[in-house]
Design an enzyme around this catalytic site. Structure first.
Site: not given
Ligand code: PEP
Ligand code: MG
Length: 591
Positions: A521, A352, A473-474, A450, A312, A205
């Protein structure tokens, strides 16, 4: 000075050339900004006043000591008073303000850090332990300073003469909240032009916030904060993940030329701001913005975003004091959500719900689990704290009376989590109705996909939810078992792994088949090198940081969906990584 090059993980694109500014961990706990020349003496006086006030406080303690108080107590006050009078505390930080233009808090912790490391080298244990007394004294002064009025960064006056120096922040690590604080405190006239850290991953992050600042950053450099010295000249190549320290004149000139070319290319992209995002064959694509705070909305509109695909909200909850538990109340949250909704002028805002935990702890001082990314994160945390969750849901629903709001739930994996969440949304609605408070009864609720289990059990989601948003990302982190913030395994974090690509494609297809909107996203959506691949998988909604939007739009404008879709099918059948990487590159170069 010897020139050397460090290789790390590129997280935010572009080239920056500036002087190194080393930040110690302690310095990150306080506000840090540069004071303009004409305000230096006022800042010096602010620190002197704070020191004098602590002196007076210690004296008062002395006089108020009960007669039968243990003698150690008086001795302890004496020691603190002596430390406070020592030039190392009462004068050295003043010099730092005068020479480096640091604000008072930053100057003080810089000096304390320096002293602490000297104390660590002392062999005598008793003397070594005096370090804690020094730190306690500094804390007393900091407390007074933080309560004193001018604790916010002044803005630098415009004009060449007063232009702030261009500084590249070098730190061992920067938390997402600290990174965000840079943006807030440093304001429009940014004096920081790049970030370099020893640790961190591409999609931590911290990296994501760095990208939102839209200045070059490289993380995972391992030893940067040890090797780079204060005021060294540094070049950051945010595309290659390279940091060059003390470059030669020739290298400097080459990078200046590349920097100028990049700036020119960016300027060209600005022409696309008002152009609709439509492929060559006429398919309209929705481009949305990822934001951290409502103040990001004007920038999102400016970049041509058609709405917010990911707000976020946890960033409203972070960095709020030492115990981190001063969470914003319903009214404060409502004001923030409403601000975003109003700023987006009728465009949808996808809020979110709180995604705390892992690398975004609500309370950084709290003991964290051994595997925080697998722990009480996001919706799991919210369902364990129903009052806090209900407060947020009420605030979001109230904001829905002012524009189009969508609620997005992070980290869902189980049917009962979805059901409990939906039940709580209904409960929040019922409360508001009973109170006669307005909200939009048609607010859509969607799930972040995710966790791999969610992507593999989509029927459970499409039955209950109104839209899906893929958090790549996750999804990558959990699918490949790679900690997204650990630079030591960053080379294994591969969005092009066949398992990742197939799971994303499967999610898009299944969601669409059920008639749901599906967005991405995660950071993949903002990478122009992957735009065509995602289009070929059928993606029609991309959400990314506004800074990435125009480059992605350019890709879309030049894309022929029919050709891309056929090639993407082939890529999804491929199993060899080299073959996939080559095919994605070819896709990119397709006319
Ligand atoms: C993700 O996990 O791709 C996402 C958009 O959420 P974050 O990066 O805030 O975990
Ligand atoms: Mg995430």
């Amino acid at each position: 000075m010897a020139s050397f090059t460090l290789h790390g993980i590129p997280v935010s694109r572009g080239i920056s050339i500036g002087r190194a500014h080393l930040l110690t961990p302690a310095a990150l706990d306080v506000k840090h900004y540069l004071v303009p020349e004409e305000q230096v003496e006022a800042e010096v006086a602010r620190l002197q006043d704070a020191i004098a006030e602590v002196h007076r406080g210690l004296q008062a303690l002395w006089t108020e000591l009960p007669k039968d108080a243990p003698t150690e107590l008086g001795a302890f006050i004496d020691v603190h008073a002596l430390i406070l009078s020592d030039p190392m505390i009462s004068e050295a930080p003043l010099d730092i303000i005068r020479t480096r233009h640091y604000n008072a808090e930053w100057a003080l912790v810089t000096q304390i850090d320096e002293l602490s490391s000297q104390f660590d080298e002392i062999e005598d244990e008793y003397l070594r332990e005096r370090k804690h007394d020094i730190q306690q004294v500094a804390e007393r002064v900091l407390k007074v300073l933080m309560g004193s009025a001018s604790a916010m960064p002044p803005s630098f006056p415009a004009g060449e003469d007063h232009a702030p120096p261009s500084m590249i922040v070098v730190a061992h690590d920067i938390s997402p909240a600290d990174m965000l604080a840079f943006r807030d405190r440093d304001g429009e006239n940014r004096s920081f032009i790049g970030f370099v850290t020893d640790v961190g991953g591409q999609n931590s992050h911290t990296a994501i916030v760095a990208r939102s600042l839209d200045i070059p950053a490289v993380v995972g450099l391992s030893q940067a904060s040890r090797l780079i010295e204060q005021d060294d000249w540094v070049i950051i190549d945010g595309d290659a993940g390279v940091v060059i320290c003390n470059p030669s004149q020739l290298v400097l000139e080459q990078y200046r030329a590349r920097q100028a070319a990049l700036i020119k290319a960016r300027k060209r992209l600005l022409k696309l701001k008002k152009t609709p995002a439509v492929t060559k064959d006429g398919t309209a694509i929705t481009l949305l913005a990822n934001i951290e705070l409502p103040d990001d909305c004007p920038g999102a509109l400016e970049a041509g975003a058609m709405g917010v695909g990911l707000f976020r909200s946890e960033f409203l909850f972070m960095g709020r004091g030492p115990n981190g538990l001063k969470v914003p109340g319903e009214d404060e949250q409502f004001e923030q959500y409403r601000k975003a909704v109003v700023a987006m002028k009728g465009r949808p805002v996808t809020i979110r719900t709180l995604d705390v935990g892992a690398d975004k702890p609500l309370d950084p001082t709290e003991h964290t689990a051994l595997n925080p990314a697998l722990g009480l994160r996001a919706i799991r945390y919210c369902l364990a704290e129903p009052q806090l969750f209900l407060t947020q849901l009420r605030a979001i629903l109230r904001a829905s009376a002012y524009g189009k709001v969508r609620i997005l739930i992070p980290m869902l994996a189980h049917a009962f989590e979805i059901d409990q969440t939906l039940a709580m949304i209904e409960q929040a609605k019922a409360q508001l109705r009973a109170e006669g408070v307005k909200y939009d009864p048609g607010v859509e609720v969607g799930a972040m996909i995710e966790i791999p289990a969610a992507a593999l059990a989509l029927p459970m989601f499409v039955k209950r939810m109104q839209f899906l948003s893929i958090g790549t990302n996750d999804l990558i982190q959990y699918l490949l078992a790679i900690d997204r913030v650990d630079y030591e395994v960053a080379h294994l974090y591969n969005p092009l792994h066949p398992a990742v690509l197939n799971l994303i494609a499967h999610t898009i297809a299944t969601g669409h088949k059920a008639g749901l909107d599906v967005a991405v996203c995660g950071e993949m959506a903002g990478d122009p090198k992957l735009t065509r691949l995602l289009l070929g998988m059928g993606l029609r909604e991309f959400s990314m940081h506004p800074a990435q939007l125009l480059a992605v739009k350019q890709e879309i404008l030049n894309s022929d969906l029919a050709a891309i879709t056929t090639r993407t099918r082939r890529i999804l059948r491929a199993v060899e990584p080299d073959e996939i990487a080559a095919a994605v590159e070819q896709l990119q170069n397709l006319g």
